[in-house]
Design a protein around this motif. Structure first.
Motif, PDB file in Angstrom:
ATOM      1  N   ARG A  59      16.191  55.180   7.093  1.00  0.00           N
ATOM      2  CA  ARG A  59      16.400  56.085   8.974  1.00  0.00           C
ATOM      3  C   ARG A  59      16.697  55.411   9.535  1.00  0.00           C
ATOM      4  NH1 ARG A  59       9.830  58.053   8.370  1.00  0.00           N
ATOM      5  NH2 ARG A  59      11.070  58.553  11.017  1.00  0.00           N
TER       6      ARG A  59
ATOM      7  N   VAL B 272      15.987  54.942  13.351  1.00  0.00           N
ATOM      8  CA  VAL B 272      14.327  55.486  14.273  1.00  0.00           C
ATOM      9  C   VAL B 272      14.844  54.596  15.713  1.00  0.00           C
ATOM     10  CG1 VAL B 272      13.550  55.010  12.013  1.00  0.00           C
ATOM     11  CG2 VAL B 272      13.468  52.879  12.717  1.00  0.00           C
TER      12      VAL B 272
ATOM     13  N   ARG C  96      16.704  51.013  18.856  1.00  0.00           N
ATOM     14  CA  ARG C  96      16.881  51.799  17.650  1.00  0.00           C
ATOM     15  C   ARG C  96      17.637  50.827  16.763  1.00  0.00           C
ATOM     16  NH1 ARG C  96      21.189  57.631  17.088  1.00  0.00           N
ATOM     17  NH2 ARG C  96      18.749  58.375  16.235  1.00  0.00           N
TER      18      ARG C  96
ATOM     19  N   SER D  66      15.023  51.583   9.609  1.00  0.00           N
ATOM     20  CA  SER D  66      13.298  52.052   8.898  1.00  0.00           C
ATOM     21  C   SER D  66      12.897  50.250   8.863  1.00  0.00           C
ATOM     22  CB  SER D  66      13.302  52.611   8.032  1.00  0.00           C
ATOM     23  OG  SER D  66      13.582  52.961   7.288  1.00  0.00           O
TER      24      SER D  66
ATOM     25  N   ILE E 173       7.164  54.883  16.187  1.00  0.00           N
ATOM     26  CA  ILE E 173       8.606  55.352  16.104  1.00  0.00           C
ATOM     27  C   ILE E 173       8.106  56.829  17.193  1.00  0.00           C
ATOM     28  CG2 ILE E 173       9.806  57.036  14.521  1.00  0.00           C
ATOM     29  CD1 ILE E 173       9.261  55.233  12.341  1.00  0.00           C
TER      30      ILE E 173
ATOM     31  N   ALA F 257      11.377  61.349  15.499  1.00  0.00           N
ATOM     32  CA  ALA F 257      11.258  61.229  14.593  1.00  0.00           C
ATOM     33  C   ALA F 257      12.057  62.766  13.334  1.00  0.00           C
ATOM     34  CB  ALA F 257       9.712  61.931  13.627  1.00  0.00           C
ATOM     35  N   ASP F 258      11.711  64.130  14.371  1.00  0.00           N
ATOM     36  CA  ASP F 258      12.226  65.582  14.440  1.00  0.00           C
ATOM     37  C   ASP F 258      13.663  65.427  14.595  1.00  0.00           C
ATOM     38  OD1 ASP F 258      11.747  64.862  16.950  1.00  0.00           O
ATOM     39  OD2 ASP F 258      10.635  66.680  16.563  1.00  0.00           O
TER      40      ASP F 258
ATOM     41  N   GLU G  95      16.092  62.748  14.396  1.00  0.00           N
ATOM     42  CA  GLU G  95      16.279  61.693  13.222  1.00  0.00           C
ATOM     43  C   GLU G  95      17.081  62.593  12.809  1.00  0.00           C
ATOM     44  OE1 GLU G  95      13.890  59.759  10.929  1.00  0.00           O
ATOM     45  OE2 GLU G  95      12.811  58.806  12.594  1.00  0.00           O
TER      46      GLU G  95
ATOM     47  N   VAL H 235       5.835  57.671  11.851  1.00  0.00           N
ATOM     48  CA  VAL H 235       4.794  58.998  12.537  1.00  0.00           C
ATOM     49  C   VAL H 235       5.473  58.087  13.177  1.00  0.00           C
ATOM     50  CG1 VAL H 235       3.460  60.138  10.592  1.00  0.00           C
ATOM     51  CG2 VAL H 235       2.471  58.233  12.382  1.00  0.00           C
TER      52      VAL H 235
END
Length: 310
Positions: free
Chosen positions: A163, A165, A241, A244, A258, A261-262, A264, A310
């Protein structure tokens, strides 16, 4: 003087960065190394290297010639290996490229175990924050994060949950404006890492839209080191940024949190790449067979850990 041998000296000198380093690597005198380079320059009729007592710098012609030399030497090595038959024992120098943190923490222990099993193999391990040209730079294998462009390289899928993040320290978040959507970043201090965008970050489209959201900013700090970016964010310097796995330990220890997250982008796949034809070389085939299940297991573990963030 043999031209192929002189090419090997030339490439070794470039990799070592000095005549003395090439001499040590090849177990020859500096005079012999210098003589080989002079022979090669006389043969091609141009200066290939700007030489001082301590450093070497490729000329423009030297850069082109070095890429050609690497291709020739790789092809010759491949021909020798194939002539020895499929059962030939792995031997020679294996050149591998990987991103620095991934190379240090994930690939390096696997390489160590591989070398223990194969005493006739040595490794040239390049940990670089850029995509290498496998053919021009003489690289046998490269670990690459991201979607692959069309190419003739042979790819082995290793995983797919890396990811991208955005993180900041809990202390920073508690003392600055709330972040609910990407546009809120305009109110914040940004620690920009050179590989992830120096003046803008992109996020998934808002609900009902198909256009990615791009946030422009003037960074408070620009760094070219993953460790520096993560440490500065953990110290309260702002948001950064990264991948992960770069910040996993910080998130576990609650030194970083983080956000967004929604928003990404989907996780990125990870592949092991080899130039066309190299998979038939025993040292390359042996390492791929040895490393692939171990790397897949490690990336699965990392993906599972990232899924708890999260």
């Amino acid at each position: 003087m043999d031209r192929i041998d002189a090419m090997k000296v030339f490439v070794t000198a470039i990799d070592e960065g000095s005549l003395a380093g090439a001499a040590r690597n090849l177990k020859r005198s500096p005079t012999a190394v210098s003589r080989a380079l002079s022979f090669l320059e006389a043969h091609v009729g141009v200066e290939l290297l700007h030489r001082t007592t301590r450093t070497l710098k490729l000329s423009e012609a030297g850069q082109r010639y070095a890429a050609a030399c690497r291709r020739v030497l790789v092809d010759l090595e491949e021909a020798d290996m194939l002539a020895g038959g499929e059962r030939a024992a792995p031997r020679g120098t294996l050149t591998i490229s990987a991103p620095p943190i991934l190379g240090e923490e994930v690939l390096r222990p696997i390489l160590d175990d591989f070398l223990d099993l194969h005493p006739t193999v040595s490794v040239r391990f390049l940990m670089l924050d850029r995509f290498v040209n496998l053919v021009d730079e003489g690289v046998d294998l490269a670990v690459r994060i991201g979607h692959l462009s069309d190419s003739s390289h042979v790819s082995t899928r290793l995983g797919g949950d890396v990811r991208r993040v955005v993180v900041a320290s809990p202390r920073y978040l508690a003392s600055h404006p709330r972040i609910d959507e990407p546009g809120d970043l305009a109110k914040h201090q940004i620690i920009a890492f050179s590989n992830f965008g120096l003046d803008s970050w992109s996020f998934t489209p808002a609900k009902g839209s198909s256009i990615p959201r791009t946030v422009h900013f003037t960074p408070r700090c620009i760094v070219n080191s993953v460790r520096a970016a993560a440490a500065s964010a953990a110290a309260g310097g702002g948001l950064t940024r990264l991948y992960s796995y770069h910040v996993a330990s910080y998130v576990r220890d609650e030194r970083l949190k983080i956000v967004l997250a929604d928003a990404e982008h989907p996780p990125l796949p990870v592949h092991l790449l080899a130039p066309q034809g190299r998979m038939s070389v025993p040292k390359v085939r042996a390492f791929v067979d040895f490393a692939t299940p171990r790397l897949r297991s490690e990336f699965a573990r990392m993906a599972a850990a990232a899924g708890t963030f999260v």
